[in-house]
Design an enzyme around this catalytic site. Structure first.
Site, PDB file in Angstrom:
ATOM      1  NE  ARG A   1      -1.946 -13.424 -22.768  1.00 38.06           N
ATOM      2  CZ  ARG A   1      -0.655 -13.228 -23.043  1.00 38.06           C
ATOM      3  NH1 ARG A   1      -0.275 -13.012 -24.290  1.00 38.06           N
ATOM      4  NH2 ARG A   1       0.251 -13.248 -22.076  1.00 38.06           N
TER       5      ARG A   1
ATOM      6  CD  GLU B   1       8.340  -3.224   0.538  1.00 40.60           C
ATOM      7  OE1 GLU B   1       7.777  -2.277   1.102  1.00 40.60           O
ATOM      8  OE2 GLU B   1       8.223  -3.465  -0.673  1.00 40.60           O
TER       9      GLU B   1
ATOM     10  CE1 TYR C   1      -2.721  -6.220  -1.584  1.00 41.70           C
ATOM     11  CE2 TYR C   1      -1.343  -6.039  -3.543  1.00 41.70           C
ATOM     12  CZ  TYR C   1      -1.494  -6.343  -2.198  1.00 41.70           C
ATOM     13  OH  TYR C   1      -0.394  -6.736  -1.462  1.00 41.70           O
TER      14      TYR C   1
ATOM     15  NE  ARG D   1      -0.540   1.660  -0.208  1.00 40.08           N
ATOM     16  CZ  ARG D   1      -0.176   0.869   0.801  1.00 40.08           C
ATOM     17  NH1 ARG D   1       1.055   0.943   1.290  1.00 40.08           N
ATOM     18  NH2 ARG D   1      -1.040   0.023   1.347  1.00 40.08           N
TER      19      ARG D   1
ATOM     20  CE  LYS E   1      -1.237  -3.173  -0.399  1.00 39.90           C
ATOM     21  NZ  LYS E   1      -0.098  -3.714   0.356  1.00 39.90           N
TER      22      LYS E   1
END
Length: 291
Positions: free
Chosen positions: A106, A186, A38, A57, A153
């Protein structure tokens, strides 16, 4: 629309739809396996800030997950933002965009790779101005319990949620994640910087540290101001003894940390170097979006 309300519209699987009709399938691989990436992009007057860096990114992370075909090129992102902004013309907003592995029966590795799913929506966002930057925030340090690919991310944010919860419980605004080796990584949703004299230091992007899009802005500003900048490992001791500490992110821009683990940082007021950087960051931010 108030901050707590849902948007009215979303971009979902190639079309603008009403937000309540944007339904992700139960067997979507983002839902069941966190196989999703995201981005959150600042948008002012329908214009995105540093969009190309965000797209690059996301595409790099999606490639690592094998779902890069689900990430649109920058031109399509601008089209999507334009479509959404015309329907909900917020003066200031953030775009949340997500690409997932798509829906499939799945299993860890489907026999046939499903078609990735991409969706996005706008939500109003108030960005901090000079007064908010001067007031600063409080932070805590917290063990980094995330998986070993923090440079991607992805939507696997449970560890960040728990860290932020711990910060709020202790009367702070952000949690600064620290590895078992004692090195600072971070914030739960921000990049961390310290100031020692006229030198700004931030942990270098690595497998444990996401390459924040705001990092490049801060580096450019340091160069403009004649400040030294170092991207290198940062110890918890250095963080605790820094002259100044600040955070940077899409929603915070640049925000000084005035208290860390209940102790005063520096003089207890926003430091001169941080305020300089915050001023130039905000100036660049608003100028880029208003030009």
């Amino acid at each position: 629309m108030q901050r707590g309300e849902s948007p009215l519209w979303a971009w979902f699987d190639g079309h603008v739809v009403q937000f309540h009709d944007a339904r992700v399938p139960i067997e979507d691989r983002g839902v069941q396996f966190s196989e999703a990436v995201y981005e959150v992009v600042a948008v002012v007057g329908g214009v995105p800030f540093r969009l190309d860096e965000h797209v690059a990114r996301m595409r790099a992370a999606a490639q690592r997950l094998g779902i890069e075909v689900g990430v649109p090129p920058p031109g399509e992102w601008r089209h999507i933002i334009g479509q959404l902004h015309r329907r909900e013309p917020h003066r200031t907003a953030t775009l949340y965009a997500q690409a997932s592995g798509g829906a499939a029966p799945r299993t860890l590795v489907p026999a046939v790779a499903p078609r990735p799913l991409f969706f996005a929506y706008l939500r109003p966002q108030s960005f901090p101005g000079p007064a908010e930057a001067a007031r600063g925030v409080a932070a805590i340090t917290h063990p980094d319990d995330r998986w070993r690919h923090a440079d991607l991310k992805t939507t696997g944010l449970l560890a960040a949620v728990l860290a932020r919860r711990a910060a709020v419980a202790r009367g702070a605004d952000e949690a600064i994640l620290v590895g078992q080796d004692g090195y600072v990584h971070e914030g739960a949703s921000s990049t961390v910087f310290i100031v020692r004299g006229r030198t700004v230091v931030s942990p270098a992007p690595s497998q444990s540290v996401l390459g924040g899009t705001s990092l490049g802005v801060v580096i450019d500003i340091c160069r403009t101001l004649g400040l030294s900048f170092e991207a290198r490992p940062l110890t918890l001791s250095e963080l605790s003894q820094a002259d100044e500490v600040f955070l940077a992110s899409t929603s915070l821009l640049v925000m000084p940390v005035l208290r860390l683990d209940g102790r005063t940082v520096g003089s207890g007021a926003a430091g001169a170097v941080t305020l300089q950087i915050a001023y130039h960051f905000q100036r660049q931010f608003w100028h880029a979006l208003d030009s």
